[in-house]
Scaffold this motif. Structure first.
Motif, PDB file in Angstrom:
ATOM      1  N   VAL A   6      -3.935   7.073   6.838  1.00 49.80           N
ATOM      2  CA  VAL A   6      -5.258   7.415   7.367  1.00 49.80           C
ATOM      3  C   VAL A   6      -5.230   8.901   7.716  1.00 49.80           C
ATOM      4  O   VAL A   6      -4.333   9.353   8.417  1.00 49.80           O
ATOM      5  CB  VAL A   6      -5.576   6.610   8.643  1.00 49.80           C
ATOM      6  CG1 VAL A   6      -6.868   7.104   9.270  1.00 49.80           C
ATOM      7  CG2 VAL A   6      -5.671   5.131   8.310  1.00 49.80           C
ATOM      8  N   GLU A   7      -6.210   9.637   7.176  1.00 49.51           N
ATOM      9  CA  GLU A   7      -6.270  11.066   7.476  1.00 49.51           C
ATOM     10  C   GLU A   7      -7.670  11.451   7.932  1.00 49.51           C
ATOM     11  O   GLU A   7      -8.634  10.744   7.671  1.00 49.51           O
ATOM     12  CB  GLU A   7      -5.892  11.871   6.236  1.00 49.51           C
ATOM     13  CG  GLU A   7      -4.413  11.748   5.908  1.00 49.51           C
ATOM     14  CD  GLU A   7      -4.039  12.603   4.714  1.00 49.51           C
ATOM     15  OE1 GLU A   7      -4.083  13.832   4.839  1.00 49.51           O
ATOM     16  OE2 GLU A   7      -3.743  12.014   3.659  1.00 49.51           O
ATOM     17  N   PHE A   8      -7.738  12.591   8.608  1.00 49.15           N
ATOM     18  CA  PHE A   8      -9.008  13.028   9.175  1.00 49.15           C
ATOM     19  C   PHE A   8      -9.441  14.326   8.512  1.00 49.15           C
ATOM     20  O   PHE A   8      -8.637  15.232   8.337  1.00 49.15           O
ATOM     21  CB  PHE A   8      -8.863  13.179  10.681  1.00 49.15           C
ATOM     22  CG  PHE A   8      -8.440  11.883  11.314  1.00 49.15           C
ATOM     23  CD1 PHE A   8      -9.350  10.854  11.465  1.00 49.15           C
ATOM     24  CD2 PHE A   8      -7.123  11.668  11.686  1.00 49.15           C
ATOM     25  CE1 PHE A   8      -8.964   9.634  12.001  1.00 49.15           C
ATOM     26  CE2 PHE A   8      -6.721  10.459  12.222  1.00 49.15           C
ATOM     27  CZ  PHE A   8      -7.644   9.435  12.381  1.00 49.15           C
TER      28      PHE A   8
ATOM     29  N   GLU B 129       0.843  -1.212   0.000  1.00 46.50           N
ATOM     30  CA  GLU B 129       0.000   0.000   0.000  1.00 46.50           C
ATOM     31  C   GLU B 129       0.869   1.249   0.000  1.00 46.50           C
ATOM     32  O   GLU B 129       0.585   2.223  -0.684  1.00 46.50           O
ATOM     33  CB  GLU B 129      -0.951  -0.007   1.205  1.00 46.50           C
ATOM     34  CG  GLU B 129      -2.094  -1.007   1.018  1.00 46.50           C
ATOM     35  CD  GLU B 129      -3.110  -0.983   2.159  1.00 46.50           C
ATOM     36  OE1 GLU B 129      -2.778  -0.508   3.250  1.00 46.50           O
ATOM     37  OE2 GLU B 129      -4.242  -1.467   1.936  1.00 46.50           O
ATOM     38  N   GLU B 130       1.962   1.168   0.776  1.00 44.87           N
ATOM     39  CA  GLU B 130       2.896   2.295   0.823  1.00 44.87           C
ATOM     40  C   GLU B 130       3.513   2.508  -0.573  1.00 44.87           C
ATOM     41  O   GLU B 130       3.614   3.635  -1.068  1.00 44.87           O
ATOM     42  CB  GLU B 130       3.976   1.970   1.849  1.00 44.87           C
ATOM     43  CG  GLU B 130       4.873   3.128   2.214  1.00 44.87           C
ATOM     44  CD  GLU B 130       6.019   2.659   3.129  1.00 44.87           C
ATOM     45  OE1 GLU B 130       5.854   1.657   3.856  1.00 44.87           O
ATOM     46  OE2 GLU B 130       7.086   3.299   3.074  1.00 44.87           O
TER      47      GLU B 130
ATOM     48  N   PRO C 177      -6.164   3.583  -2.975  1.00 45.11           N
ATOM     49  CA  PRO C 177      -7.373   4.114  -2.360  1.00 45.11           C
ATOM     50  C   PRO C 177      -7.023   5.136  -1.289  1.00 45.11           C
ATOM     51  O   PRO C 177      -5.979   5.066  -0.657  1.00 45.11           O
ATOM     52  CB  PRO C 177      -8.026   2.883  -1.743  1.00 45.11           C
ATOM     53  CG  PRO C 177      -6.969   1.855  -1.677  1.00 45.11           C
ATOM     54  CD  PRO C 177      -5.990   2.163  -2.746  1.00 45.11           C
ATOM     55  N   GLN C 178      -7.915   6.127  -1.076  1.00 42.56           N
ATOM     56  CA  GLN C 178      -7.706   7.164  -0.069  1.00 42.56           C
ATOM     57  C   GLN C 178      -8.417   6.752   1.208  1.00 42.56           C
ATOM     58  O   GLN C 178      -9.501   6.223   1.150  1.00 42.56           O
ATOM     59  CB  GLN C 178      -8.374   8.446  -0.557  1.00 42.56           C
ATOM     60  CG  GLN C 178      -7.731   9.041  -1.751  1.00 42.56           C
ATOM     61  CD  GLN C 178      -7.185  10.417  -1.426  1.00 42.56           C
ATOM     62  OE1 GLN C 178      -7.505  10.978  -0.390  1.00 42.56           O
ATOM     63  NE2 GLN C 178      -6.360  10.941  -2.291  1.00 42.56           N
TER      64      GLN C 178
ATOM     65  N   GLU D 241     -13.056   7.335  -7.001  1.00 41.36           N
ATOM     66  CA  GLU D 241     -11.852   6.501  -6.958  1.00 41.36           C
ATOM     67  C   GLU D 241     -11.094   6.568  -8.269  1.00 41.36           C
ATOM     68  O   GLU D 241     -11.617   6.241  -9.323  1.00 41.36           O
ATOM     69  CB  GLU D 241     -12.225   5.062  -6.616  1.00 41.36           C
ATOM     70  CG  GLU D 241     -11.492   4.615  -5.362  1.00 41.36           C
ATOM     71  CD  GLU D 241     -11.807   3.204  -4.965  1.00 41.36           C
ATOM     72  OE1 GLU D 241     -11.299   2.304  -5.646  1.00 41.36           O
ATOM     73  OE2 GLU D 241     -12.574   3.025  -3.991  1.00 41.36           O
ATOM     74  N   GLY D 242      -9.864   7.048  -8.203  1.00 33.31           N
ATOM     75  CA  GLY D 242      -9.061   7.190  -9.411  1.00 33.31           C
ATOM     76  C   GLY D 242      -8.100   6.027  -9.572  1.00 33.31           C
ATOM     77  O   GLY D 242      -8.264   4.992  -8.932  1.00 33.31           O
ATOM     78  N   PRO D 243      -7.082   6.192 -10.414  1.00 39.30           N
ATOM     79  CA  PRO D 243      -6.160   5.105 -10.687  1.00 39.30           C
ATOM     80  C   PRO D 243      -5.167   4.851  -9.545  1.00 39.30           C
ATOM     81  O   PRO D 243      -4.627   3.779  -9.430  1.00 39.30           O
ATOM     82  CB  PRO D 243      -5.409   5.580 -11.933  1.00 39.30           C
ATOM     83  CG  PRO D 243      -5.548   7.065 -11.921  1.00 39.30           C
ATOM     84  CD  PRO D 243      -6.824   7.382 -11.213  1.00 39.30           C
TER      85      PRO D 243
END
Ligand SMILES: Nc1nc2c(ncn2[C@@H]2O[C@H](COP(=O)(O)OP(=O)(O)OP(=O)(O)O)[C@@H](O)[C@H]2O)c(=O)[nH]1
Ligand SMILES: [Mg+2]
Length: 331
Positions: free
Chosen positions: A182-184, A30-31, A199-200, A194-196
């Protein structure tokens, strides 16, 4: 085309070679996906990583042991799933207890909660699922905890107003989670389509400033506002005394970005106890589909009631509905 991979990416690639568990590999992949430059020259590589990722996730899902992350996933229930997070002893479990009437374990020592558990909070005519998560610190953060945050629909961060250290504890917690992608975000945040890329995991979040009964002068609340006002909504509450909880419930429902729509039969009154819960921005067609899977195709038109503005007028299939709309579907 050269891929132009960054040194951080190359480092991650090295880590991947020595990673042992599927969970570790997932995190590194993922990183890598987050670090990979997004252009035509890396499309194939991105696709390979994504396919590896989904295989690893399947592998983990098949393992029965609770030690592995994805088995902690809690099935969603009600109008949405909200994860309750924070550093130890801030009053997360107590807050959930006061909001739901359930009995999660509360203790005057850190690390009282060991396992995540779901509780249902009633708000008007819907129920919202709250997840009590064992405490997080910038050092103690299990990958299954991060996964649970990633899949939730929204988050509450609970901070302790009796503790002068709260803002700095919060800052390091937020920084650590950001490393895990993970962001708030504020209450009105809407994620992009969702783009290429990878995932956000940016969650709409409320900052619950708990134990306000122990911050008599309001100094700690002021400090918290100094750092976070404008970024996240701050709601001062006392879980112990039950103060600020009605407003908090409203805002929890509101950050889910869902609407309640009532269906009615011609000549009859709608049933307000049984709303259909739909995503904000849903249309009459979405409503029809929620009522019955065949209705979307069969729908001819609908009539709408909304306060004084609509009193049974005909609306077409792609009309956008709002919270508390009443809809009469004609097939
Ligand atoms: N005075 C006051 N005490 C509170 C309040 N909310 C929680 N507490 C106390 O704070 C302590 C911790 O509460 P918990 O709900 O167990 O905290 P937690 O965040 O779930 O703790 P962990 O599971 O260890 O992370 C308990 O002694 C609670 O009684 C509040 O609003 N006011
Ligand atoms: Mg707890």
């Amino acid at each position: 085309m050269p891929a132009n991979l960054t040194p951080q990416y190359i480092d991650a690639e090295k880590k991947l070679r020595t990673a042992k568990t599927p969970q570790e590999k997932i995190e590194i992949l993922e990183e890598m996906l987050a670090l990979i430059p997004k252009h035509k020259g890396t499309e194939k590589l991105q696709a390979q990583h994504k396919s590896k990722l989904s295989k690893l996730k399947e592998e983990i899902a098949k393992q029965p042991s609770v030690k592995h992350g994805l088995s902690h996933i809690i099935p969603k229930q009600g109008a949405g799933q909200v994860i309750v997070i924070g550093t130890p002893n801030t009053g997360k479990s107590m807050l959930i207890k006061s909001l739901t009437g359930a009995e999660p374990e509360v203790g005057d020592y850190p690390f009282t909660t060991h396992v995540p558990a779901p509780y249902m909070m009633k708000f008007e005519n819907v129920r919202v699922q709250l997840i009590d998560l064992p405490p997080l610190t910038s050092d103690i953060m299990e990958s299954w905890q991060v996964e649970l945050i990633k899949v939730a629909d929204a988050a509450l961060i609970v901070v302790d107003l009796s503790n002068a250290e709260s803002p700095s504890l919060l800052e390091s917690l937020i920084a650590k989670l950001k490393e895990k992608r993970v962001e708030f975000a504020a209450e009105d945040y809407v994620p992009p389509e969702e783009g290429p890329g990878p995932p956000q995991f940016k969650k709409r979040t409320l900052l619950v400033a708990n134990k306000k009964d122990l911050d008599a002068g309001g100094d700690h609340l002021e400090t918290l506002k100094f750092f976070y006002e404008g970024q996240l909504a701050i709601l001062p509450v006392s879980s112990l005394l039950g103060e600020g909880l009605e407003e908090l419930k409203k805002r929890i429902f509101s950050i889910l970005h869902v609407i309640r729509v009532y269906s009615k039969a011609p000549g009859k009154k709608p049933d307000h106890n049984e709303p259909f819960v739909l995503k904000r921005g849903s249309t009459v067609i979405d409503m029809a589909r929620a009522v019955h899977k065949d209705f979307a195709e069969k729908l001819a038109y609908a009539r709408l009631w909304r306060g004084e503005e609509y009193t049974g007028q005909m609306i077409n299939r792609d009309f956008i509905l709002e919270d508390e709309d009443i809809c009469e579907l004609h097939l």
